[in-house]
Structures are given as C-alpha cells and as structure tokens.
Design an enzyme around this catalytic site. Structure first.
Site, PDB file in Angstrom:
ATOM      1  N   PHE A  49      -3.983  -0.556   7.500  1.00 11.45           N
ATOM      2  CA  PHE A  49      -4.639  -1.859   7.308  1.00 11.45           C
ATOM      3  C   PHE A  49      -5.481  -1.895   6.017  1.00 11.45           C
ATOM      4  O   PHE A  49      -5.198  -1.186   5.066  1.00 11.45           O
ATOM      5  CB  PHE A  49      -5.494  -2.216   8.531  1.00 11.45           C
ATOM      6  CG  PHE A  49      -4.723  -2.367   9.813  1.00 11.45           C
ATOM      7  CD1 PHE A  49      -3.423  -2.883   9.816  1.00 11.45           C
ATOM      8  CD2 PHE A  49      -5.285  -2.004  11.022  1.00 11.45           C
ATOM      9  CE1 PHE A  49      -2.717  -3.032  11.006  1.00 11.45           C
ATOM     10  CE2 PHE A  49      -4.571  -2.154  12.223  1.00 11.45           C
ATOM     11  CZ  PHE A  49      -3.294  -2.659  12.200  1.00 11.45           C
ATOM     12  N   ALA A  53      -3.646   1.921  14.016  1.00 16.98           N
ATOM     13  CA  ALA A  53      -4.840   1.824  13.176  1.00 16.98           C
ATOM     14  C   ALA A  53      -5.922   0.972  13.821  1.00 16.98           C
ATOM     15  O   ALA A  53      -6.965   0.753  13.226  1.00 16.98           O
ATOM     16  CB  ALA A  53      -4.467   1.269  11.806  1.00 16.98           C
ATOM     17  N   PHE A  86       3.670  -8.412  -9.084  1.00 11.85           N
ATOM     18  CA  PHE A  86       4.803  -9.211  -8.602  1.00 11.85           C
ATOM     19  C   PHE A  86       5.339 -10.034  -9.769  1.00 11.85           C
ATOM     20  O   PHE A  86       4.587 -10.414 -10.686  1.00 11.85           O
ATOM     21  CB  PHE A  86       4.365 -10.144  -7.465  1.00 11.85           C
ATOM     22  CG  PHE A  86       4.381  -9.501  -6.116  1.00 11.85           C
ATOM     23  CD1 PHE A  86       3.467  -8.517  -5.790  1.00 11.85           C
ATOM     24  CD2 PHE A  86       5.322  -9.876  -5.158  1.00 11.85           C
ATOM     25  CE1 PHE A  86       3.469  -7.919  -4.533  1.00 11.85           C
ATOM     26  CE2 PHE A  86       5.338  -9.278  -3.902  1.00 11.85           C
ATOM     27  CZ  PHE A  86       4.409  -8.301  -3.593  1.00 11.85           C
ATOM     28  N   LYS A 113       0.823  -1.213   0.000  1.00  8.15           N
ATOM     29  CA  LYS A 113       0.000   0.000   0.000  1.00  8.15           C
ATOM     30  C   LYS A 113       0.856   1.262   0.000  1.00  8.15           C
ATOM     31  O   LYS A 113       0.618   2.182  -0.792  1.00  8.15           O
ATOM     32  CB  LYS A 113      -0.903  -0.038   1.237  1.00  8.15           C
ATOM     33  CG  LYS A 113      -2.059   0.916   1.208  1.00  8.15           C
ATOM     34  CD  LYS A 113      -2.988   0.603   2.378  1.00  8.15           C
ATOM     35  CE  LYS A 113      -2.163   0.610   3.665  1.00  8.15           C
ATOM     36  NZ  LYS A 113      -2.844   0.031   4.805  1.00  8.15           N
ATOM     37  N   ARG A 134       2.401   8.159   6.771  1.00  4.70           N
ATOM     38  CA  ARG A 134       2.670   8.156   8.205  1.00  4.70           C
ATOM     39  C   ARG A 134       4.154   7.987   8.502  1.00  4.70           C
ATOM     40  O   ARG A 134       4.902   7.434   7.695  1.00  4.70           O
ATOM     41  CB  ARG A 134       1.902   7.010   8.871  1.00  4.70           C
ATOM     42  CG  ARG A 134       0.417   7.255   8.950  1.00  4.70           C
ATOM     43  CD  ARG A 134      -0.320   5.988   9.318  1.00  4.70           C
ATOM     44  NE  ARG A 134      -0.210   5.006   8.252  1.00  4.70           N
ATOM     45  CZ  ARG A 134      -0.568   3.741   8.368  1.00  4.70           C
ATOM     46  NH1 ARG A 134      -1.039   3.288   9.513  1.00  4.70           N
ATOM     47  NH2 ARG A 134      -0.442   2.921   7.353  1.00  4.70           N
ATOM     48  N   THR A 142       3.988   1.490  -0.885  1.00  5.84           N
ATOM     49  CA  THR A 142       4.726   1.493  -2.147  1.00  5.84           C
ATOM     50  C   THR A 142       3.863   2.075  -3.270  1.00  5.84           C
ATOM     51  O   THR A 142       4.330   2.881  -4.083  1.00  5.84           O
ATOM     52  CB  THR A 142       5.149   0.052  -2.479  1.00  5.84           C
ATOM     53  OG1 THR A 142       5.913  -0.453  -1.391  1.00  5.84           O
ATOM     54  CG2 THR A 142       5.972  -0.008  -3.742  1.00  5.84           C
ATOM     55  N   LYS A 195      12.050  -7.474  10.846  1.00  9.09           N
ATOM     56  CA  LYS A 195      12.568  -6.720   9.705  1.00  9.09           C
ATOM     57  C   LYS A 195      11.429  -6.064   8.939  1.00  9.09           C
ATOM     58  O   LYS A 195      10.367  -6.636   8.773  1.00  9.09           O
ATOM     59  CB  LYS A 195      13.291  -7.725   8.807  1.00  9.09           C
ATOM     60  CG  LYS A 195      14.249  -7.163   7.800  1.00  9.09           C
ATOM     61  CD  LYS A 195      14.965  -8.345   7.137  1.00  9.09           C
ATOM     62  CE  LYS A 195      15.415  -7.996   5.720  1.00  9.09           C
ATOM     63  NZ  LYS A 195      16.730  -7.355   5.697  1.00  9.09           N
ATOM     64  N   TRP A 254       7.061  -0.728  -8.400  1.00  7.70           N
ATOM     65  CA  TRP A 254       8.095  -1.319  -7.550  1.00  7.70           C
ATOM     66  C   TRP A 254       9.351  -1.586  -8.384  1.00  7.70           C
ATOM     67  O   TRP A 254      10.459  -1.245  -7.976  1.00  7.70           O
ATOM     68  CB  TRP A 254       7.578  -2.632  -6.920  1.00  7.70           C
ATOM     69  CG  TRP A 254       8.521  -3.223  -5.926  1.00  7.70           C
ATOM     70  CD1 TRP A 254       8.600  -2.937  -4.590  1.00  7.70           C
ATOM     71  CD2 TRP A 254       9.546  -4.186  -6.176  1.00  7.70           C
ATOM     72  NE1 TRP A 254       9.593  -3.657  -3.993  1.00  7.70           N
ATOM     73  CE2 TRP A 254      10.209  -4.436  -4.942  1.00  7.70           C
ATOM     74  CE3 TRP A 254       9.989  -4.867  -7.325  1.00  7.70           C
ATOM     75  CZ2 TRP A 254      11.271  -5.338  -4.820  1.00  7.70           C
ATOM     76  CZ3 TRP A 254      11.053  -5.762  -7.199  1.00  7.70           C
ATOM     77  CH2 TRP A 254      11.681  -5.995  -5.962  1.00  7.70           C
TER      78      TRP A 254
END
Lengths: 559, 559
Positions: free
Chosen positions: B304, B276, B384, B74, B97, B76, B108, B412
């Site tokens: 979320f 959230a 992807f 989201k 945010r 990205t 990570k 991406w």
C-alpha cells in the site's frame, strides 16, 4: 537379522544420484527434466509428445489380496520388483501413486514403500512433493467458488442451489468440514446453502488428471464435469461457468509426471493418486504411457485388493487408455493368509498351517479373477521374519493346485537381490505372449448390468440390487449419453462382500447399490455399495503430535 | 513510442539465464540452490546459516503515495531500481512479495512488475510458484483440524467452542466461505459451531513465516499462536494442541527464500506475502536478511502507501528484525497526483497543472512521514506516456520546496537505462550515512498509545478512539505480557483517514478502533479501523473466464 533399521533410517542413508542421471537412464535429456530440488523432476510435456511414436514396453500390474491389518506390502513389492528387473538386466521403471498429505498427520505410515524397497526422497513424497495435489485442490476449489459466485451475481444459468453436486476439497483429514452451511452472514456473502468438503484425493479433478491423455484432453474433461442441476434436472457443466480454461492453467505443471528414484537408483514415476473407492485408484495414464515409451518393463500398482484395484485398473484405466497389461503379480503374505483363516492379529507370531490353508481361499479367488481378464499371474509371497518354512510351503502348495506359482520375495530385507526369482518369472510371463487382455464387460452393456457383472464374476455375490430411484437414475444417464461409461464400484476393501468383517472367500452375498454418482469428466459412473467416507477424520492422538524437526533439521515422526 | 508491447509479450520474449548463473552472481554455489524448473530456485537454509557472520549491505525501501485507480507502479519501480543499481555497477538484489493465487482469477493483474521492469517467470510467480502459499495453507488448516478434532475427542483443554479465534484459510476468492457453520451432520462430524475462512495471505502463519529468523524461531512462534479461549477467557495455544512441530515440518521448504531474475538477468528474491492490513505487508525477514549478506544494495518494497506499508515496515519488520534502512524511495505519478487533486479517472489524459499541485499534498505528507523515521528519502516519478513536461515540473518544484528531490524514471518503457539517475541518487543517499533510523514509538509504550501515536504522527488525525471493551482488551493483553508488541493497524489504504474517498492530505479526522486481535505468534496486536475484508469475493465476470492455454500451450489471460 540382528539389527533392523527403520524405513526412515534406511531412506536417510540412501546414496541418491542426481535426478538428471536417473533421467539419463531413460534417455531423457536434462533440458526436458524440470527439477524440483536435486532429487525430483517433472518430465516435460514436450518430451512426452516426442516419444508418442515409439513402441511400448511391457506393462506389469502389481495387485494384492484383500488388505488385512497385517499388511501385505503392495507398494514395497512394486518397488522391489522394479529394482529386481533392473538387477537381472532389464530396463524397467516403476509407476506408483503420490501420497495424500492429510492422512500423514492422522495415522503413521508413508506411501513410498518400505525397508530396502523404497522410493526417495520419502519425506518430500509424503509431504508437498512437487505440488500436484495442491494444484488439484486449487483447480477444484476455483470451480466451487465460481458456482457460488455465479449464483451471487444473479444465477443466469438457473442453478438449483439444492442440487449443487460439486463440493469443495482440502488435503487434510478434517471431519468438521464434511457437512457445512456456507454463505452465511448476510447478503454480501451470498445465499446460504448446505455444502461440504471432501479430501483432495476424492476430487473428480484428481480422477480426471489421472485419466487424461494430454492437456487438451484434460481441458475437455474438466469442461464435462457436471457441477449442478437445474429445477428441471438438466445438468450444468463446468464449461457453462467458463471454468475449464483456468482450471487447465492451474493443472498445467501437475499434468507432467514426476521422476524420482528407488534406493537402488532406478527410475520411478510417482504421479497422481485418486481414491480407490469412488475413483479408480491408479497412478496417471500420462505417467504409465510415458513410462512404456521409455523402458522395456513398467511395473505399476492398483489400490486395495484385486477385487477393487485390479478390476478398476483393467476395466477403467486400461480400457480407456488402450493399455494391454502383459502380466500381473498378486501380493500375499503368510500373516494375511492366517488372518483370512481366522487368526487374530496378536496371535500372528504362532505357526498355524491350517489357518494359512483356510486363508488361501481369499488368494485363490483373486488369482482366478485376474485370469478372467486374460492376464497371466504369479503370486509374490512378501516374506516376513516370523514366517515358518511350513507355512510358506502350504501357500506354495495351494497356489500350485491352481496351476500357478508362488514365489517368496525378500526385497524388504535384502533389496533387489531378494526378489530376483520373481523378476525372472515376471519377465518370462510378460515375454511369453500369453496375455489376452480384455475388460470383463463391454462398453455397450447397460450400467446396472455392468455393476451386476462385476458383483457376480469378481465379488462372487448373488446379484447387485438397487432401489427403483437408483435404477431410474442409471437409465436417465443412459438416455443422456453416459451409458457407454465404465462403472466404478465403491465398497469396502476388506472383503469380497460389502461386510468388512467377512474375510476369506464369501459367497451368496447380495451387493446393494446405495447411491450412484456421475463423474462425467473422469468418465465413469460411481456405484456406492456401503458406507464410503470421502473426508476422513483424525484419531484421538493424531500422529501430527509426534512430528517435528529434530536438532539437525531432519523430519521426525512422519513414518 | 509507436508500438507498445504487453507485459506478457515482454515477459515471454525474456532471455532468461539458468538460475544457477543468477545465483552465481550472488556467490551461491549450485548445490545450495534447490531448483524449481530451470528458472526458479530456493536458497538452502544451510547456505543462509553460513552467511550469518558477513557484513550487511544497504537496505533501500520503496514505498508510495496512497494508491489510486491510476496506479503508482511500486513493484515496477522496485524492480527497475534493482536493475538500475546493477547498471551503474552496484551489486544489487531486489526483495519482493509473492503473489496470491486467488485474486489472479478475480481481477486481471499480476504482481511481478510491468513493462521492461519485471521479474520472470511471471506466469509461475503469479500461480503456484514454489508452493510456499500452499504450504502455509496446509499448515494453517492442519491447526484448524486439530482444534475441532481435540473437541471431538473430549475437549480435554476445555476450549470454549464459541471462542475459537483460529479460522481456516484457502488461497481463493470465495465469499461463500466467509461465514459458515461446520461440523453438521450428526455425532460423527463433531459439534456444530460458527466458523469461516480467510484468504491464505491473511493467515497468521503467513505473517509468522515472514517475521521468523529461522526454523527454530518459526516453530516457537507457531507454538505461541492463540487459537481459542476457555470459558474463563484463558488462552489456548497451538502448542497445547502439539501442532507446532508438524506445522514447522510443513513449512520447512517454504522458509527458504526463492531466487528468480529480472528481465535484465539480475537476481530477485520473491518470498512471502502477508496482507498489508491485518498483517505487516512485507516480504520475509529471511529473504531480506539473506539478501543483505549477498549484495551491497537490497531494494525492497512495502504494501500500500507509506502510511500503512512503510510505517509497518519500519515499526514491525525493521524493529523486530533489527534492520537499519539506509534510504527510502517514494513512488508517485503525475496521474495519481491529479486524482488526489480531484481529477476523475476518465479525465487523466488532459493536462491539469493545478490539480497536480493540489494532489502533491498527499505526496508531501508521505515524504515528511518517512523522514520522521530518520530515513532519507527521494521521490521517483514513475513516468507515463501522457505526462506533460509542465506537470512533471510542477511535481519536481513541489518536492524541492520540502528540500527533497523528485526524479523522473522511465524503467517501464526503457528498463534500467530509464532509471539510472534515480539509482545514482539512491546509492548516494545510502552511502551518505544520513540514515538515523528509529521506530516511531518505543516497545514500552502502552498498546493504545502506540495506535494513538501512529494516528497523530502518521495519519495526522486528531486521535484514536475506542470503546471501553476494546481498551479493556488491550489492558488485558498488557497484563498477559503482550504489551511490548508493536501494533499493526488495518485501515483503508486509499486515505490517511478511515474514509477511502478522502484523498489528498486530510486533517482533523478521528480514527476509531473497531476491533482488536492478538497475533501472538507473529508478534503484533492488530487494531482494525474500518471495514477490513479478509476473504475477497469474485467479480460478476471473473478473469478466470478469460484464462486458458492457447494452441502453443502458453497461458493466456492471466495478466
């Protein structure tokens, strides 16, 4: 003086120059200044590394008599002297400590000087500043969280949960956090145990940051921290929890010294601020060593009076960082002499030459002590409006009997023009080559004897005493390879003795060591002599109640 | 693609422009940018005030399907869309945010986008950034300290120590602090009581900062915080402790939004980051409203999936700040559709068109829900490498059956050139005037009915249920004047229901309200439905163990 402006009024009226211009005075290129707003900047680690091979300027220590409620004005004099040296044509920079956030909301009083001898922006310096203390809090508490997390997941290191010596910290005066039981609420929250919080300035991480030469040294020292002991009393280190790398990452920016300016637009480095009782109470080694590469004179200060502050500056900071102070200034006031001479605070307005003479015993001992370290000293009489000529004369006459000079300074009211005489004297002392600085005890001396040496030679007590358990602990640390460390004595700042009401120059007192602590990362052994509070409380009517933003968005009530 | 660079490699290779140049793109004069280093700045409150009378740009919300372990991207996509709009010649800025420090050391994963759609400097953004969260921590804990201090000094306000609802916070994952007993150790430390810590992002101060229009509004809301109740259950406010002024002072700088840049040197405001679940999960109102004055398009995101994030964005943030979103983007991935369709994570690499079709039920419901708020929507398929043409086609076909469009985005891997089509579609939607935004329930509706409305219309459950005690509490708050507030529902983000394993588009579920809390300062009533953790723990092998400074002084292991 018909009209006296408040510190905040003077600070607000300051005509600040862009921080790049201030850095330019020290030859720092703009790309190596990391700005925080238009009036604060960090000096880049890359630039600092580039300056390493340059010759050093002269280091001047500003210290003081034992503090009294009358106030002595040590930071004010440090700032004033820096401005004074610049005024007489010397390239000078001051190095002072950062302020702790928590106490700002307890009792009124900032830490950025006063009158016409201040560093600005004072609101920022007294609040979040460049975030260094927040970074220290985060690094400290990450280690704390990793300890309990390690135990939660099986305790492979076999930490004895009764022997965890690493507490948590918060930059707040919060007595409710001094002693807690944590990990309550069931299996998901871990194993209940006793724990507690100190204020951030009391964190060993703060002391480490202030004594580290560079980031690599910092990371090594963080790894050396002893966080707990096993049942067999063997130590568990921060390194064992693999915490040192992440802690160093959190402290990367905080390690770079902060540049601000005085009201007279002279450069000031404000960096680090360890407690002056359980730690050494000086600004960072990085700031001081960097300043020495950038200026001909570096004026710095140490916490509390010379018995605690100067002793630790010499025996811990200078010893470990290889610094050679060229001269020292001992700040005293007529008012403080009178209080040392037995006058009550409400009677300070009345001339009392005999009281001044009696109180000078305290000053005299500090002069002798500083000279024991081989450092030439001069007394600065920080002038107050109520001082009478006869009182000042009495102080000067006393100091002359010791073969030294006392100089009246009016930097608070007049800025650098009021402190020219002191500046010239300090420059002459520093250039004289008189300083033969050496710490007061050798590295090789046993730990207890180091404390005893300070007690006898600096505090002028009969001896240090300690229970067998404490002596055994010191021996154990010597066996473990910590015997070469200097000692950091935590005792009341109000007296040479451990009795805060004993002003003047007491003799015949013994100094009992109540507790000892190992700060293996910072590199000293703490000897606690008397009640030392590492988490302050707030007063009945905390100053936070009177702090607010006014109609123009300015901060009111902070100072 | 033969070589895939890591996020950190891409971020380090970024050719950042000076932040003044980025600000210049938005017409912000250099003197109104308060720099933090050379690549971050706060926009001055003065400049923001000056822009108030300007017309607003178009507000675009980026939201998503329910999150799955496959990841939806989201942030990205938000970053990519901002770059894409700039690429097609629109003046666009993104608003996202800030990241929470604590979780960085647990698992990570950063919060600054990914691939060629990132905001930089990513290390800073993921660590201390400009200190906003530290300021929130300090303001929160000052209030906590003032509560116990008030009780210590006599408890004039008659606070019932069993009914103190204001906890402490730390920006750290530390389960040991969830439940504690504080004030142990004797009379000097206060009255022992149960207490605890939340993580900073869960602080009501965070929610307040993010919902306040300006400093005055902030101070008022801080004063409105309910910190405790008396034995007669009457509330004690932060204002009663005179804490609001000092808290506002601590938050003065933090209220100013932070400007950074994307990898393509487009402006990004990164400001605020409330939880959230127990809060509303959006960046600050100040950042969003300021951005709307400075750009033609403002792309922002909500936490979320759309059931929680978009609902709160619309019903809390937009309602209270008077924002009118012009269009919404719902981010979905082929992988996440497959997981919603029942495929296990380890099997995601295998083509499974039927699973994609099954999983689309989740996406379809989110599309319908966003349209219920009157906001036109488009689906972004975040591409992807493993997605097959047939799988993508199945998703597109499904969305077409709802009369909407799904657009494949390759930001991406390709940056803005991979998201041009989505940018053109979003611009067209926003300019179409189609948006007829309205919150889903009116202010005047009773609090329980508000929850029930969201359950029925958004979660598609049968009804909300609650014990009498909870209904009584809601009535009591209505009587006390809080009935007009919106509700903030805390439930699992993984399902429309309260069962996190129930993927897809479940129906027939009831939603039990387990607990309710009043956030009187933030201005909402929290309804907790299910287990909500406000202080995370660290995993067995926290990522802090692998975070360190490498030989070149670069941070390794943070992302």
């Amino acid at each position: 003086m018909t009209e006296v402006k408040s510190d905040i009024e003077i600070a607000r009226a300051a005509r600040k120059k862009p921080i790049q211009e201030i850095g330019g005075k020290l030859g720092i290129p703009a790309e190596h200044l990391l700005p925080y707003g238009h009036d604060k900047a960090k000096i880049s680690a890359e630039f600092i590394a580039e300056t390493r091979s340059r010759p050093d300027g002269k280091l001047i220590l500003v210290t003081a008599i034992n503090p009294t409620p009358a106030g002595e004005g040590k930071t004010t004099t440090t700032v004033g002297l820096g401005d004074g040296l610049n005024r007489i044509g010397k390239k000078a920079v001051i190095c002072i400590r950062e302020a702790s956030l928590g106490p700002c909301f307890g009792v009124k009083g900032g830490a950025a000087g006063g009158g016409y001898a201040q560093v600005v922006p004072m609101e920022d310096i007294n609040l979040h500043f460049t975030g260094d203390f927040h970074a220290i809090t985060a690094a400290h508490n990450l280690l704390s969280a990793l300890i309990d997390n390690h135990i939660y997941w099986g305790n492979e290191l076999e930490i004895d949960t009764r022997r965890i010596v690493w507490r948590r910290v918060m930059d707040m005066n919060d007595r409710a956090l001094r002693e807690i039981v944590c990990s309550l609420g069931g299996p998901a929250n871990g194993f209940p145990r006793e724990a507690g919080f100190d204020i951030t300035v009391a964190s060993e991480v703060m002391a480490i940051l202030c004594l580290s030469k560079d980031l690599k040294d910092l990371e090594n020292r963080l790894g050396d921290i002893v966080v707990a002991y096993r049942r067999d009393k063997s130590p568990v280190f921060a390194r064992d929890l693999k915490a040192d790398g992440a802690m160093a990452v959190l402290l990367k920016d905080a390690m770079q010294p902060n540049l601000v300016q005085t009201l007279e637009n002279n450069p000031a480095l404000v960096h680090g601020g360890p407690f002056a009782n359980i730690a050494h109470g000086c600004n960072s080694v990085v700031a001081t060593t960097t300043a020495l590469k950038l200026a001909d004179y570096v004026v710095t200060e140490a916490g509390f009076g010379a018995d605690l502050g100067a002793e630790k500056f010499f025996d811990i900071k200078c010893r470990k960082a290889g610094l050679k102070p060229a001269a020292a200034v001992i700040v005293a006031t007529v008012r403080a002499m009178k209080m040392n001479g037995g006058v009550k605070k409400e009677d300070l307005g009345t001339e009392d030459i005999d009281a001044v003479r009696r109180g000078c015993a305290n000053l005299g001992r500090h002069i002798e002590n500083v000279k024991q370290f081989g450092v030439p000293a001069v007394v600065a009489i920080n002038h107050f409006h109520s001082d009478t000529p006869a009182e000042i004369e009495a102080m000067k006459a006393f100091v002359a009997t010791l073969g030294e000079e006392a100089i009246v300074c009016r930097h608070w009211a007049e800025g650098s023009s009021g402190i020219e005489e002191l500046a010239r004297k300090v420059a002459a002392l520093a250039e004289s080559g008189m300083s033969q600085f050496a710490p007061i005890y050798p590295d090789a001396m046993p730990l207890f004897d180091k404390v005893d040496t300070v007690v006898k030679r600096i505090y002028r007590g009969t001896e240090a005493i300690a229970d067998k358990a404490i002596r055994d602990q010191l021996h154990a640390w010597e066996q473990a390879g910590y015997g070469h460390l200097p000692v950091c004595i935590a005792k009341t700042q109000y007296s040479f003795s451990t009795d805060p009401t004993l002003r003047g120059a007491p003799t015949g007192h013994v100094v009992p060591i109540r507790e000892v602590r190992l700060s293996a990362g910072a590199g000293f052994v703490v000897a606690i002599c008397g009640e030392i509070m590492t988490m302050p409380g707030l007063p009945r009517s905390p100053s936070s109640e009177r702090i607010f933003l006014n109609e123009r968005g300015y901060i009111e009530g902070l100072f």
